[in-house]
Motif scaffolding. Structure first.
Motif, PDB file in Angstrom:
ATOM      1  N   VAL A   3       0.852  -1.178   0.000  1.00  0.00           N
ATOM      2  CA  VAL A   3       0.000   0.000   0.000  1.00  0.00           C
ATOM      3  C   VAL A   3       0.886   1.226   0.000  1.00  0.00           C
ATOM      4  O   VAL A   3       1.718   1.391   0.886  1.00  0.00           O
ATOM      5  CB  VAL A   3      -0.940   0.018   1.229  1.00  0.00           C
ATOM      6  N   ARG A   4       0.743   2.058  -0.980  1.00  0.00           N
ATOM      7  CA  ARG A   4       1.545   3.264  -1.063  1.00  0.00           C
ATOM      8  C   ARG A   4       0.796   4.441  -0.458  1.00  0.00           C
ATOM      9  O   ARG A   4      -0.391   4.634  -0.684  1.00  0.00           O
ATOM     10  CB  ARG A   4       1.890   3.573  -2.524  1.00  0.00           C
ATOM     11  N   ALA A   5       1.527   5.224   0.320  1.00  0.00           N
ATOM     12  CA  ALA A   5       0.964   6.425   0.930  1.00  0.00           C
ATOM     13  C   ALA A   5       1.668   7.631   0.348  1.00  0.00           C
ATOM     14  O   ALA A   5       2.859   7.810   0.533  1.00  0.00           O
ATOM     15  CB  ALA A   5       1.132   6.388   2.450  1.00  0.00           C
ATOM     16  N   GLY A   6       0.952   8.442  -0.370  1.00  0.00           N
ATOM     17  CA  GLY A   6       1.539   9.614  -0.967  1.00  0.00           C
ATOM     18  C   GLY A   6       0.493  10.459  -1.643  1.00  0.00           C
ATOM     19  O   GLY A   6      -0.701  10.199  -1.539  1.00  0.00           O
ATOM     20  N   PRO A   7       0.902  11.502  -2.384  1.00  0.00           N
ATOM     21  CA  PRO A   7      -0.075  12.376  -3.031  1.00  0.00           C
ATOM     22  C   PRO A   7      -1.016  11.636  -3.959  1.00  0.00           C
ATOM     23  O   PRO A   7      -2.205  11.919  -4.007  1.00  0.00           O
ATOM     24  CB  PRO A   7       0.819  13.374  -3.788  1.00  0.00           C
ATOM     25  N   ALA A   8      -0.488  10.678  -4.716  1.00  0.00           N
ATOM     26  CA  ALA A   8      -1.359   9.935  -5.621  1.00  0.00           C
ATOM     27  C   ALA A   8      -2.400   9.136  -4.864  1.00  0.00           C
ATOM     28  O   ALA A   8      -3.558   9.035  -5.271  1.00  0.00           O
ATOM     29  CB  ALA A   8      -0.515   9.002  -6.497  1.00  0.00           C
ATOM     30  N   ALA A   9      -1.984   8.561  -3.746  1.00  0.00           N
ATOM     31  CA  ALA A   9      -2.928   7.770  -2.946  1.00  0.00           C
ATOM     32  C   ALA A   9      -4.017   8.659  -2.369  1.00  0.00           C
ATOM     33  O   ALA A   9      -5.193   8.304  -2.365  1.00  0.00           O
ATOM     34  CB  ALA A   9      -2.183   7.049  -1.826  1.00  0.00           C
ATOM     35  N   VAL A  10      -3.635   9.823  -1.862  1.00  0.00           N
ATOM     36  CA  VAL A  10      -4.633  10.722  -1.295  1.00  0.00           C
ATOM     37  C   VAL A  10      -5.571  11.231  -2.374  1.00  0.00           C
ATOM     38  O   VAL A  10      -6.766  11.412  -2.148  1.00  0.00           O
ATOM     39  CB  VAL A  10      -3.951  11.899  -0.569  1.00  0.00           C
ATOM     40  N   VAL A 278      -1.621  17.954  12.876  1.00  0.00           N
ATOM     41  CA  VAL A 278      -1.921  17.397  11.555  1.00  0.00           C
ATOM     42  C   VAL A 278      -2.635  16.053  11.698  1.00  0.00           C
ATOM     43  O   VAL A 278      -3.585  15.750  10.968  1.00  0.00           O
ATOM     44  CB  VAL A 278      -0.636  17.254  10.723  1.00  0.00           C
ATOM     45  N   LEU A 279      -2.207  15.251  12.674  1.00  0.00           N
ATOM     46  CA  LEU A 279      -2.889  13.980  12.923  1.00  0.00           C
ATOM     47  C   LEU A 279      -4.334  14.215  13.327  1.00  0.00           C
ATOM     48  O   LEU A 279      -5.247  13.543  12.827  1.00  0.00           O
ATOM     49  CB  LEU A 279      -2.158  13.202  14.018  1.00  0.00           C
ATOM     50  N   THR A 280      -4.579  15.152  14.225  1.00  0.00           N
ATOM     51  CA  THR A 280      -5.948  15.403  14.647  1.00  0.00           C
ATOM     52  C   THR A 280      -6.789  15.985  13.510  1.00  0.00           C
ATOM     53  O   THR A 280      -7.991  15.700  13.414  1.00  0.00           O
ATOM     54  CB  THR A 280      -5.981  16.355  15.853  1.00  0.00           C
ATOM     55  N   SER A 281      -6.161  16.782  12.641  1.00  0.00           N
ATOM     56  CA  SER A 281      -6.882  17.328  11.485  1.00  0.00           C
ATOM     57  C   SER A 281      -7.291  16.225  10.527  1.00  0.00           C
ATOM     58  O   SER A 281      -8.454  16.119  10.114  1.00  0.00           O
ATOM     59  CB  SER A 281      -6.000  18.350  10.754  1.00  0.00           C
ATOM     60  N   LEU A 282      -6.331  15.383  10.151  1.00  0.00           N
ATOM     61  CA  LEU A 282      -6.639  14.281   9.249  1.00  0.00           C
ATOM     62  C   LEU A 282      -7.542  13.248   9.910  1.00  0.00           C
ATOM     63  O   LEU A 282      -8.417  12.661   9.266  1.00  0.00           O
ATOM     64  CB  LEU A 282      -5.343  13.620   8.778  1.00  0.00           C
ATOM     65  N   SER A 308      -2.037   6.598   4.435  1.00  0.00           N
ATOM     66  CA  SER A 308      -1.749   7.969   4.009  1.00  0.00           C
ATOM     67  C   SER A 308      -1.825   8.932   5.183  1.00  0.00           C
ATOM     68  O   SER A 308      -0.978   9.824   5.337  1.00  0.00           O
ATOM     69  CB  SER A 308      -2.734   8.404   2.919  1.00  0.00           C
ATOM     70  N   THR A 309      -2.834   8.746   6.025  1.00  0.00           N
ATOM     71  CA  THR A 309      -2.960   9.590   7.205  1.00  0.00           C
ATOM     72  C   THR A 309      -1.752   9.428   8.120  1.00  0.00           C
ATOM     73  O   THR A 309      -1.198  10.412   8.635  1.00  0.00           O
ATOM     74  CB  THR A 309      -4.245   9.240   7.967  1.00  0.00           C
ATOM     75  N   SER A 310      -1.325   8.196   8.324  1.00  0.00           N
ATOM     76  CA  SER A 310      -0.159   7.943   9.172  1.00  0.00           C
ATOM     77  C   SER A 310       1.103   8.567   8.580  1.00  0.00           C
ATOM     78  O   SER A 310       1.921   9.158   9.296  1.00  0.00           O
ATOM     79  CB  SER A 310       0.040   6.429   9.348  1.00  0.00           C
ATOM     80  N   PHE A 311       1.262   8.443   7.274  1.00  0.00           N
ATOM     81  CA  PHE A 311       2.455   8.962   6.601  1.00  0.00           C
ATOM     82  C   PHE A 311       2.568  10.475   6.758  1.00  0.00           C
ATOM     83  O   PHE A 311       3.604  11.006   7.187  1.00  0.00           O
ATOM     84  CB  PHE A 311       2.400   8.586   5.120  1.00  0.00           C
ATOM     85  N   TYR A 312       1.501  11.188   6.430  1.00  0.00           N
ATOM     86  CA  TYR A 312       1.556  12.648   6.484  1.00  0.00           C
ATOM     87  C   TYR A 312       1.609  13.164   7.920  1.00  0.00           C
ATOM     88  O   TYR A 312       2.273  14.162   8.210  1.00  0.00           O
ATOM     89  CB  TYR A 312       0.357  13.247   5.742  1.00  0.00           C
TER      90      TYR A 312
END
Length: 437
Positions: A3-10, A278-282, A308-312
């Motif tokens: 599972v990729r986490a990044g801009p494309a995934a979001v 950022v975690l609470t926002s996402l 993705s949430t974890s990554f950012y």
């Protein structure tokens, strides 16, 4: 499965279009709350900051119990599909009844019980402090429930502005005006101001929900409360245990050391918590989304949202930690003159928050993905251990021991919960955490 986490995934999920709203609300609320703490640290006696921190901790504990598990239960009821206007079949009305009953009961218990204990000199709190703490606890519990309903409907701005922004900015403005008038600010003044602003935000938010709380038959809705309460038991226990390590630990610290030490710990801890905004926002966006994806059986998209949430969140927290390393001493010199020696303790607390942010909304995933029993057991295990360990270390090693214990429990809880989530998502098939617990 990778599972990729990044801009494309979001971009593949409807996460980004709400993120700017949540980020702005959380950031402005966090900054307003932190500025309020800095003003109290600068213009009140150290004991007043400690009593303010203790009152907030009591309010958070009471509101968590008062919620009766309904903020999470209502997310499971609605699952992002929108709240039906028919009051009777939706169970949202029954959830509202439980939330209001719990909020008023907890508020009265804290206010009346606290003032009686103060009058009998069993508690050395300033007169009136626990009265307003009960008022704040009731408002916060009701506000938390209404915010959960609006988030489940994906009305994020309406959910977050009263819950995160309004009462914090309004409280800050009131305290600034009070100081400009040359009046002294005490813990009672600060807590009473926050309580009033919480209730104003709660009334505003409940008016937004008037369309889905039309009481066509109050008695029939009330008849569903008992069954809904039984089905929400695990959510309730998890919600009550969640603030134990942090808030009850702060109260224990004040009893074991001094009320002034509780104030210093509160200032350091709230500074470290800035790293997870950022975690609470996402998380505010991702939680109802994960509930909806789980219900729809879209496991792959659920993995993408979580990772993705974890990554950012982790990346943002790491960047903020670097800034704290550079400017932490200067920040302490301004925020807590005389406590610059606590800089290593601040870094230790911040490091724990980096790990917390990197593990993403793991606790929320357990709750919305039909693993509330596991979440309950993990919460009880780590949070009760956190309170016990914090008390023991505070007595034996003072404030440094309490900080070390708090950080160790936070890191352990975050890592274990994240590992369980990886297993649930099929990313770590060898883990058997849930079976063992």
């Amino acid at each position: 499965m990778r599972v990729r986490a990044g801009p494309a995934a979001v971009g593949a999920i409807p996460l980004g279009r709400f993120f700017s709203q949540a980020l702005l609300c959380r950031l402005s609320g966090a900054l307003a709350g932190y500025l309020t703490i800095l003003l109290l640290a600068a213009y009140t006696a150290p004991a007043d900051l400690g009593w303010f921190a203790t009152a907030l901790a009591v309010a958070m504990l009471a509101s968590a119990g008062a919620g009766l598990g309904q903020p999470v239960a209502v997310l499971r009821l609605i699952h992002g599909e929108g709240c039906k206007t028919d009051f009777e079949p939706s169970l949202v009305g029954a959830s509202a009844i439980l939330s209001l009953a719990g909020a008023f009961s907890a508020g009265i218990a804290v206010a009346v019980g606290g003032e009686l204990l103060t009058a009998w000199r069993l508690v050395s709190a300033p007169p009136g402090l626990l009265l307003w703490t009960g008022v704040a606890a009731a408002g916060l519990a009701a506000l938390e429930w209404s915010s959960a309903v609006l988030r489940a409907q994906q009305r994020f701005a309406e959910a977050l502005v009263p819950r995160e922004v309004f009462w914090r900015i309004a409280s800050l403005a009131a305290i600034v005006i009070w100081l400009l008038l040359g009046e002294p600010v005490t813990a009672v003044h600060a807590v009473s101001t926050i309580a009033v602003m919480l209730w104003l935000g709660m009334i505003w938010q409940w008016r937004l929900l008037a369309s889905c709380l039309m009481p066509g038959s109050f008695m029939r809705a009330a008849a569903k409360c008992a069954g809904l309460l039984r089905s929400s038991r695990d959510f309730w226990i998890t919600a009550v245990s969640a603030p134990l390590a942090n808030h009850l630990g702060l109260i224990v610290l004040g009893c074991a050391l001094s009320i002034e030490s509780a104030g210093v710990f509160f200032l350091l801890d709230r500074t470290a918590q800035l790293l997870v905004f950022v975690l609470t926002s996402l998380g505010a966006i991702a939680t109802p989304m994960m509930a909806q994806l789980r219900k729809a059986g879209e496991l792959e998209r659920l993995r993408v949202v979580f990772m993705s949430t974890s990554f950012y969140s982790g990346a943002a927290a790491l960047g903020l930690f670097a800034l704290l390393v550079l400017f932490g001493p200067s920040l302490l010199a301004v925020a807590a003159p005389g406590h610059e020696a606590a800089y290593p303790l601040l870094l230790l607390l911040a490091l724990g928050q980096v790990v917390n942010a990197a593990t993403g909304p793991a606790g929320s995933l357990l709750l919305v993905a039909d693993h509330e029993r596991l979440a309950m057991r993990l919460g009880l295990l780590f949070n009760c251990a956190g309170v016990l360990l914090t008390g023991i270390c505070a007595i034996g090693f003072g404030l440094p021991g309490a900080v070390l214990a708090s950080t160790a429990i936070l890191v352990a809880r975050s890592v274990v919960t994240f590992a369980c989530c990886l297993q649930i998502l099929g990313l770590r098939p060898l883990l058997r955490m849930e079976r063992q617990l």
